[in-house]
Motif scaffolding. Structure first.
Motif, PDB file in Angstrom:
ATOM      1  N   ARG A 646       1.041  -0.918   0.153  1.00 41.84           N
ATOM      2  CA  ARG A 646      -0.099  -0.059  -0.103  1.00 41.84           C
ATOM      3  C   ARG A 646       0.828   1.180   0.088  1.00 41.84           C
ATOM      4  O   ARG A 646       0.640   2.126  -0.660  1.00 41.84           O
ATOM      5  N   GLU A 678      -5.422   6.925  -0.356  1.00 39.46           N
ATOM      6  CA  GLU A 678      -5.587   6.063   0.591  1.00 39.46           C
ATOM      7  C   GLU A 678      -7.060   6.005   0.459  1.00 39.46           C
ATOM      8  O   GLU A 678      -7.792   4.654   0.493  1.00 39.46           O
ATOM      9  N   ASP A 682      -9.326   2.203  -0.191  1.00 34.71           N
ATOM     10  CA  ASP A 682     -10.653   1.760   0.757  1.00 34.71           C
ATOM     11  C   ASP A 682     -11.747   1.560  -0.054  1.00 34.71           C
ATOM     12  O   ASP A 682     -12.425   0.506   0.191  1.00 34.71           O
ATOM     13  N   ILE A 685     -11.280  -1.490  -2.069  1.00 32.83           N
ATOM     14  CA  ILE A 685     -11.231  -2.764  -1.235  1.00 32.83           C
ATOM     15  C   ILE A 685     -13.110  -3.167  -0.545  1.00 32.83           C
ATOM     16  O   ILE A 685     -13.489  -4.025  -0.783  1.00 32.83           O
ATOM     17  N   SER A 692      -7.435  -6.473   0.926  1.00 36.01           N
ATOM     18  CA  SER A 692      -6.256  -5.815   1.795  1.00 36.01           C
ATOM     19  C   SER A 692      -5.736  -7.182   2.598  1.00 36.01           C
ATOM     20  O   SER A 692      -6.439  -8.228   3.064  1.00 36.01           O
ATOM     21  N   ASP A 695      -2.456  -7.258   7.210  1.00 37.34           N
ATOM     22  CA  ASP A 695      -3.011  -6.371   8.209  1.00 37.34           C
ATOM     23  C   ASP A 695      -3.066  -4.771   7.455  1.00 37.34           C
ATOM     24  O   ASP A 695      -2.812  -3.801   8.004  1.00 37.34           O
ATOM     25  N   GLY A 696      -3.547  -4.964   6.206  1.00 42.19           N
ATOM     26  CA  GLY A 696      -3.716  -3.654   5.496  1.00 42.19           C
ATOM     27  C   GLY A 696      -2.472  -3.042   4.837  1.00 42.19           C
ATOM     28  O   GLY A 696      -2.479  -2.230   3.970  1.00 42.19           O
ATOM     29  N   ARG A 697      -1.188  -3.682   5.149  1.00 41.52           N
ATOM     30  CA  ARG A 697       0.123  -3.262   4.610  1.00 41.52           C
ATOM     31  C   ARG A 697      -0.040  -3.674   3.150  1.00 41.52           C
ATOM     32  O   ARG A 697       0.930  -2.937   2.326  1.00 41.52           O
ATOM     33  N   VAL A 699      -1.763  -4.753  -0.580  1.00 46.00           N
ATOM     34  CA  VAL A 699      -3.082  -4.979  -1.275  1.00 46.00           C
ATOM     35  C   VAL A 699      -3.066  -5.729  -2.554  1.00 46.00           C
ATOM     36  O   VAL A 699      -1.915  -5.667  -3.078  1.00 46.00           O
TER      37      VAL A 699
END
Length: 843
Positions: A646, A678, A682, A685, A692, A695-697, A699
């Motif tokens: 990301r 950002e 989102d 997603i 994601s 842990d969201g780091r 994509v």
């Protein structure tokens, strides 16, 4: 209902003949009140006295009826607490039946009576309500041709002409109530001032108020063009320029004066309100034949901030219709038509005089080598600004052939700012306007010019041939008013006492260019922030993103819904407007407008765009391309990569952002763009187009055969050609090496490369090889200190150029890069190695 009436006054009925005249008038005059409920402006329990601009029997009848219909106190009753038999007075009166003269009596007498009535009674107050009455202001299709001659203007006409105006234009009568003035409050603020002097002061304030309202509604009192011409020729800068021209060319002063006079007559508008009304009458039918509707958005906001300012309308320029559309819509909305800067190429026989009387003033394309013309034009512009004449000009310098906003040309802006600095009486307000079409009259001509055909010179014969456009329908038009830009705060931000230099016509402070550049950039940004997204824009965004410009109906419905959701959930600005049509309605409308065709098939219908139509449709995609720039960048990152960090998406986005921002006039700074990226991640997603991980780091997108990958590819295509153009420039520069090629030579090389690539790949986007876009990218490379010019005028570049080439591998496929390198380098030479760890290659 709250008591606004003069309740303490003895009741007095109007004379029987006045009542009878009012009844006769009622069947003929139709009144529109502004505001519709003026009673909300008044303070309950305070006596009301109306002030009107001009005295007259018909004005009294109109005011009486407007007050009765609005539930306001009658102007014909005595005013409580005074000796006045009527609750109204006029600032000026005219005697005579046909050719009257202004009477010497002033409003000081009734104002003096009102002031004396408050003496010794501190609890008393009187609210003075200014009321403006205009007969024949708003034209409509039912208006007769002859009526325009008796429309409202600055001349105080006699009773006979007023009677004719009522008979001809009485159904277009506007009564405008302004906020009341508390006489007690103004008296307290004025301190110890003699009643007679105070009455004169109030009269001056009221005259200024009525003049400002009439200027906003009817337009400035320009008198005859000769008045402006004489003022310009008598101005010191012009007299000095005439003398200098006579000495330089060794001609007599009289001959040089005649030369300047001829130039000025070529330039100056000859505004005629009857002509404006006549043209408006004709255009109402013309627009009905041409368009299905003209909509204005956010106009009320623009009108609210305009009073007290010198308003400069700065619309985008996409069609010759722009001139007429904006002026027409302003006129029918009750705002004065601006003076419009038009190219001298439009000063054609028959057409030119009509445009001139409609407020057009003409300018040559270049002032170079003609000092006298430059001084005359600058002085004329300064006279207009000094007189408070609203203006309109296009800072792009010409019509956009691609649908994108063009890089601004600062000439008119510089002249405007310098004219204001000479006499900063009225603050300047730039009003951006976005004009959106669904079909262009000049579409075929634009496509031809971009493909290499010469621009056809304007002529009367060409205009007559162009009348064939009346056989077609061009859909709807939108005029969106953007956030206005005030000049004074930008001047204050220079940190200098800019007012100290006022009065010098030759003043050109060091900070002037920076201020002008800021104004120009903000204008373009605010135009884009007021975009209108119509059904044709959405169809163009989606269908032109497919290789053959065709899509199954089910896929097209899904993609249109996604595009609308993107614009709604991630709004570009609060002034962007979006079509209310649903996806099915958008497709049906596209078929109705003949932009798309339906191919029947047993497995499901396919919607397609023909090759020629695709080229024309690219114009409407480019109108709104900036709205999807953030989403397109994110989608581009996943064209050739299945998984990306990301942080990498954001980091690479902020690196490329200065170039995208410069090309599309985007509104954010680097941090703002990062925040938009950002939010876009989102959004994708949430919609299931991306997932994601870690842990969201990280994509990740789905496999290439899934619908989500297809939808991302369609969104990405909006920016992909821009990145290809950037890569062409970098590859061409790297091929030649440092100190070997000039900026103009690089522009030519890039344009030729893009043209050849377009031929090989059948691109339907003429802007792909637009030389101006390459020029803008090279200029931005200079500003970023990546490229610069050496002492010999050749281009040199920084090592950061190689890093940009490596980053391109994240976005562009191997095939695209190879094709570009093959054309620019004459073979498939290798690129610099890519950095590792940035992204995982898609499966």
């Amino acid at each position: 209902m709250p008591n606004h009436s003069n309740a303490d006054a003895p009741r007095s009925r109007a004379p029987w003949w006045f009542t009878l005249a009012g009844q006769l008038l009622q069947s003929w005059v139709r009144i529109r009140r502004d505001p519709a409920e003026p009673a909300t402006l008044l303070q309950a329990g305070v006596p009301v006295c109306y002030a009107i601009e001009r005295d007259g029997f018909s004005d009294a009848l109109i005011l009486q009826r407007a007050c009765r219909e609005a539930g306001l106190p009658s102007p014909m009753q005595p005013l409580a607490g005074t000796r006045r038999r009527r609750s109204v007075f006029a600032l000026a009166r005219r005697d005579g039946w046909i050719f009257g003269r202004i009477r010497s009596r002033t409003p000081n007498e009734p104002l003096g009576q009102l002031v004396h009535s408050l003496e010794g009674f501190p609890e008393r107050d009187i609210q003075i309500v200014p009321v403006s009455i205009y007969v024949g202001r708003a034209p409509n299709r039912d208006s007769g041709w002859f009526r325009v001659l008796f429309s409202e203007n600055w001349v105080m006409v006699g009773s006979f002409r007023r009677l004719l105006a009522l008979l001809l234009n009485g159904r277009d009568t506007v009564v405008q109530f302004s906020a009341p003035v508390s006489l007690r409050k103004v008296l307290a603020e004025s301190g110890d001032i003699a009643p007679e002097r105070f009455a004169r002061k109030i009269a001056r304030v009221l005259r200024t108020h009525f003049r400002r309202i009439r200027t906003a509604v009817v337009g400035p009192d320009l008198s005859h063009r000769r008045t402006v011409v004489d003022s310009v020729l008598n101005a010191e800068p012009v007299r000095a320029a005439i003398a200098a021209s006579a000495a330089k060319e060794k001609i007599s002063h009289a001959k040089a004066w005649r030369k300047a006079h001829k130039m000025l007559l070529e330039i100056a508008a000859d505004y005629s309100h009857p002509v404006v009304r006549s043209v408006s009458f004709l255009l109402s039918n013309f627009w009905n034949k041409l368009y299905d509707g003209i909509a204005m958005h956010h106009f009320d906001k623009a009108r609210a901030v305009a009073p007290g300012h010198e308003v400069i309308y700065v619309p985008c320029h996409r069609s010759h219709a722009d001139y007429l559309l904006l002026s027409y819509q302003l006129h029918v909305s009750g705002v004065v038509v601006p003076h419009i800067a038009a190219g001298v190429n439009l000063n054609l026989p028959v057409i030119g005089p009509i445009l001139r009387r409609g407020g057009a003033f003409f300018m040559r394309r270049s002032f170079k080598g003609n000092a006298l013309y430059s001084v005359v034009f600058n002085e004329y512009l300064a006279q207009l600004i000094d007189r408070g004449v609203p203006m309109e000009y296009f800072i792009e310098g010409g019509r956009s052939r691609t649908g994108r906003l063009l890089a601004p040309r600062a000439g008119m802006l510089v002249m405007t700012v310098r004219a204001f600095l000479r006499a900063p009486r009225r603050p300047v307000l730039f009003q951006p306007v976005y004009i959106g079409y669904e079909k262009l009259m000049e579409g075929n001509a634009y496509a031809g010019e971009l493909s290499g055909k010469p621009k056809e010179k304007e002529s009367l014969l060409g205009f007559l041939r162009g009348l064939k456009v009346l056989r077609q329908r061009y859909g709807h038009v939108a005029l969106n008013f953007g956030e206005p830009i005030e000049l004074n705060p930008l001047l204050d931000a220079t940190g200098t006492d800019w007012r100290a230099g006022s009065g010098d016509p030759d003043a050109r402070p060091e900070w002037l260019n920076d201020v002008v550049d800021q104004v120009a950039e903000r204008i373009q940004i605010n135009i884009n922030r007021a975009a209108d997204v119509n059904p044709i824009n959405l169809l163009a965004l989606v269908l032109l993103a497919t290789p053959k410009h065709a899509m199954a109906e089910s896929d097209l419905l899904t993609q249109l819904e996604l595009s609308k959701a993107l614009l709604e959930e991630l709004p570009y600005s609060d002034r962007v407007t979006l079509t209310p049509m649903n996806p099915a309605g958008i497709i049906a409308y596209g078929e109705q407008m003949a932009w798309i065709q339906r191919v029947k098939h047993p497995l499901g219908d396919v919607l397609t765009v023909s090759g020629e139509q695709a080229v024309l449709l690219s114009y409407f995609r480019n109108n709104v391309l900036h709205l999807t720039a953030t989403a397109a960048w994110v989608a581009c990152c996943f064209l050739n990569n299945r998984r990306m960090a990301r942080a990498t998406v954001v980091r690479l986005g902020t690196l490329i952002y200065p170039f995208i921002q410069s090309e599309l006039f985007l509104p954010w700074d680097s941090d703002g763009f990062a925040a938009q990226l950002e939010a876009t991640l989102d959004f994708f997603i949430r919609r299931g187009l991306l997932e994601s991980r870690s842990d969201g780091r990280t994509v990740e997108r789905g496999p290439g055969q899934e619908d989500s990958a297809f939808q991302l590819k369609v969104i990405a295509r909006g920016l992909l050609q821009a990145f290809e153009r950037y890569y062409i420039t970098l590859a061409a520069l790297a091929k030649h090496g440092p100190h070997t090629i000039t900026g103009s030579e690089l522009e030519t090389a890039c344009t030729l490369t893009a043209q050849r690539l377009g031929l090989l790949n059948e691109l339907s986007a003429p802007e792909f090889f637009d030389k101006a876009l390459f020029r803008g990218f090279i200029q931005k490379l200079r500003e970023q200190k990546i490229v610069w010019t050496d002492e010999a005028g050749k281009l040199d570049y920084d090592s950061a150029l190689e890093g940009m080439v490596r980053d391109a591998r994240v976005i562009l496929s191997r095939d695209v890069r190879h094709s570009i390198l093959k054309i620019t380098q004459g073979g498939g030479e290798k690129e610099p190695p890519a950095e590792t760890g940035e992204a995982d290659t898609a499966a």
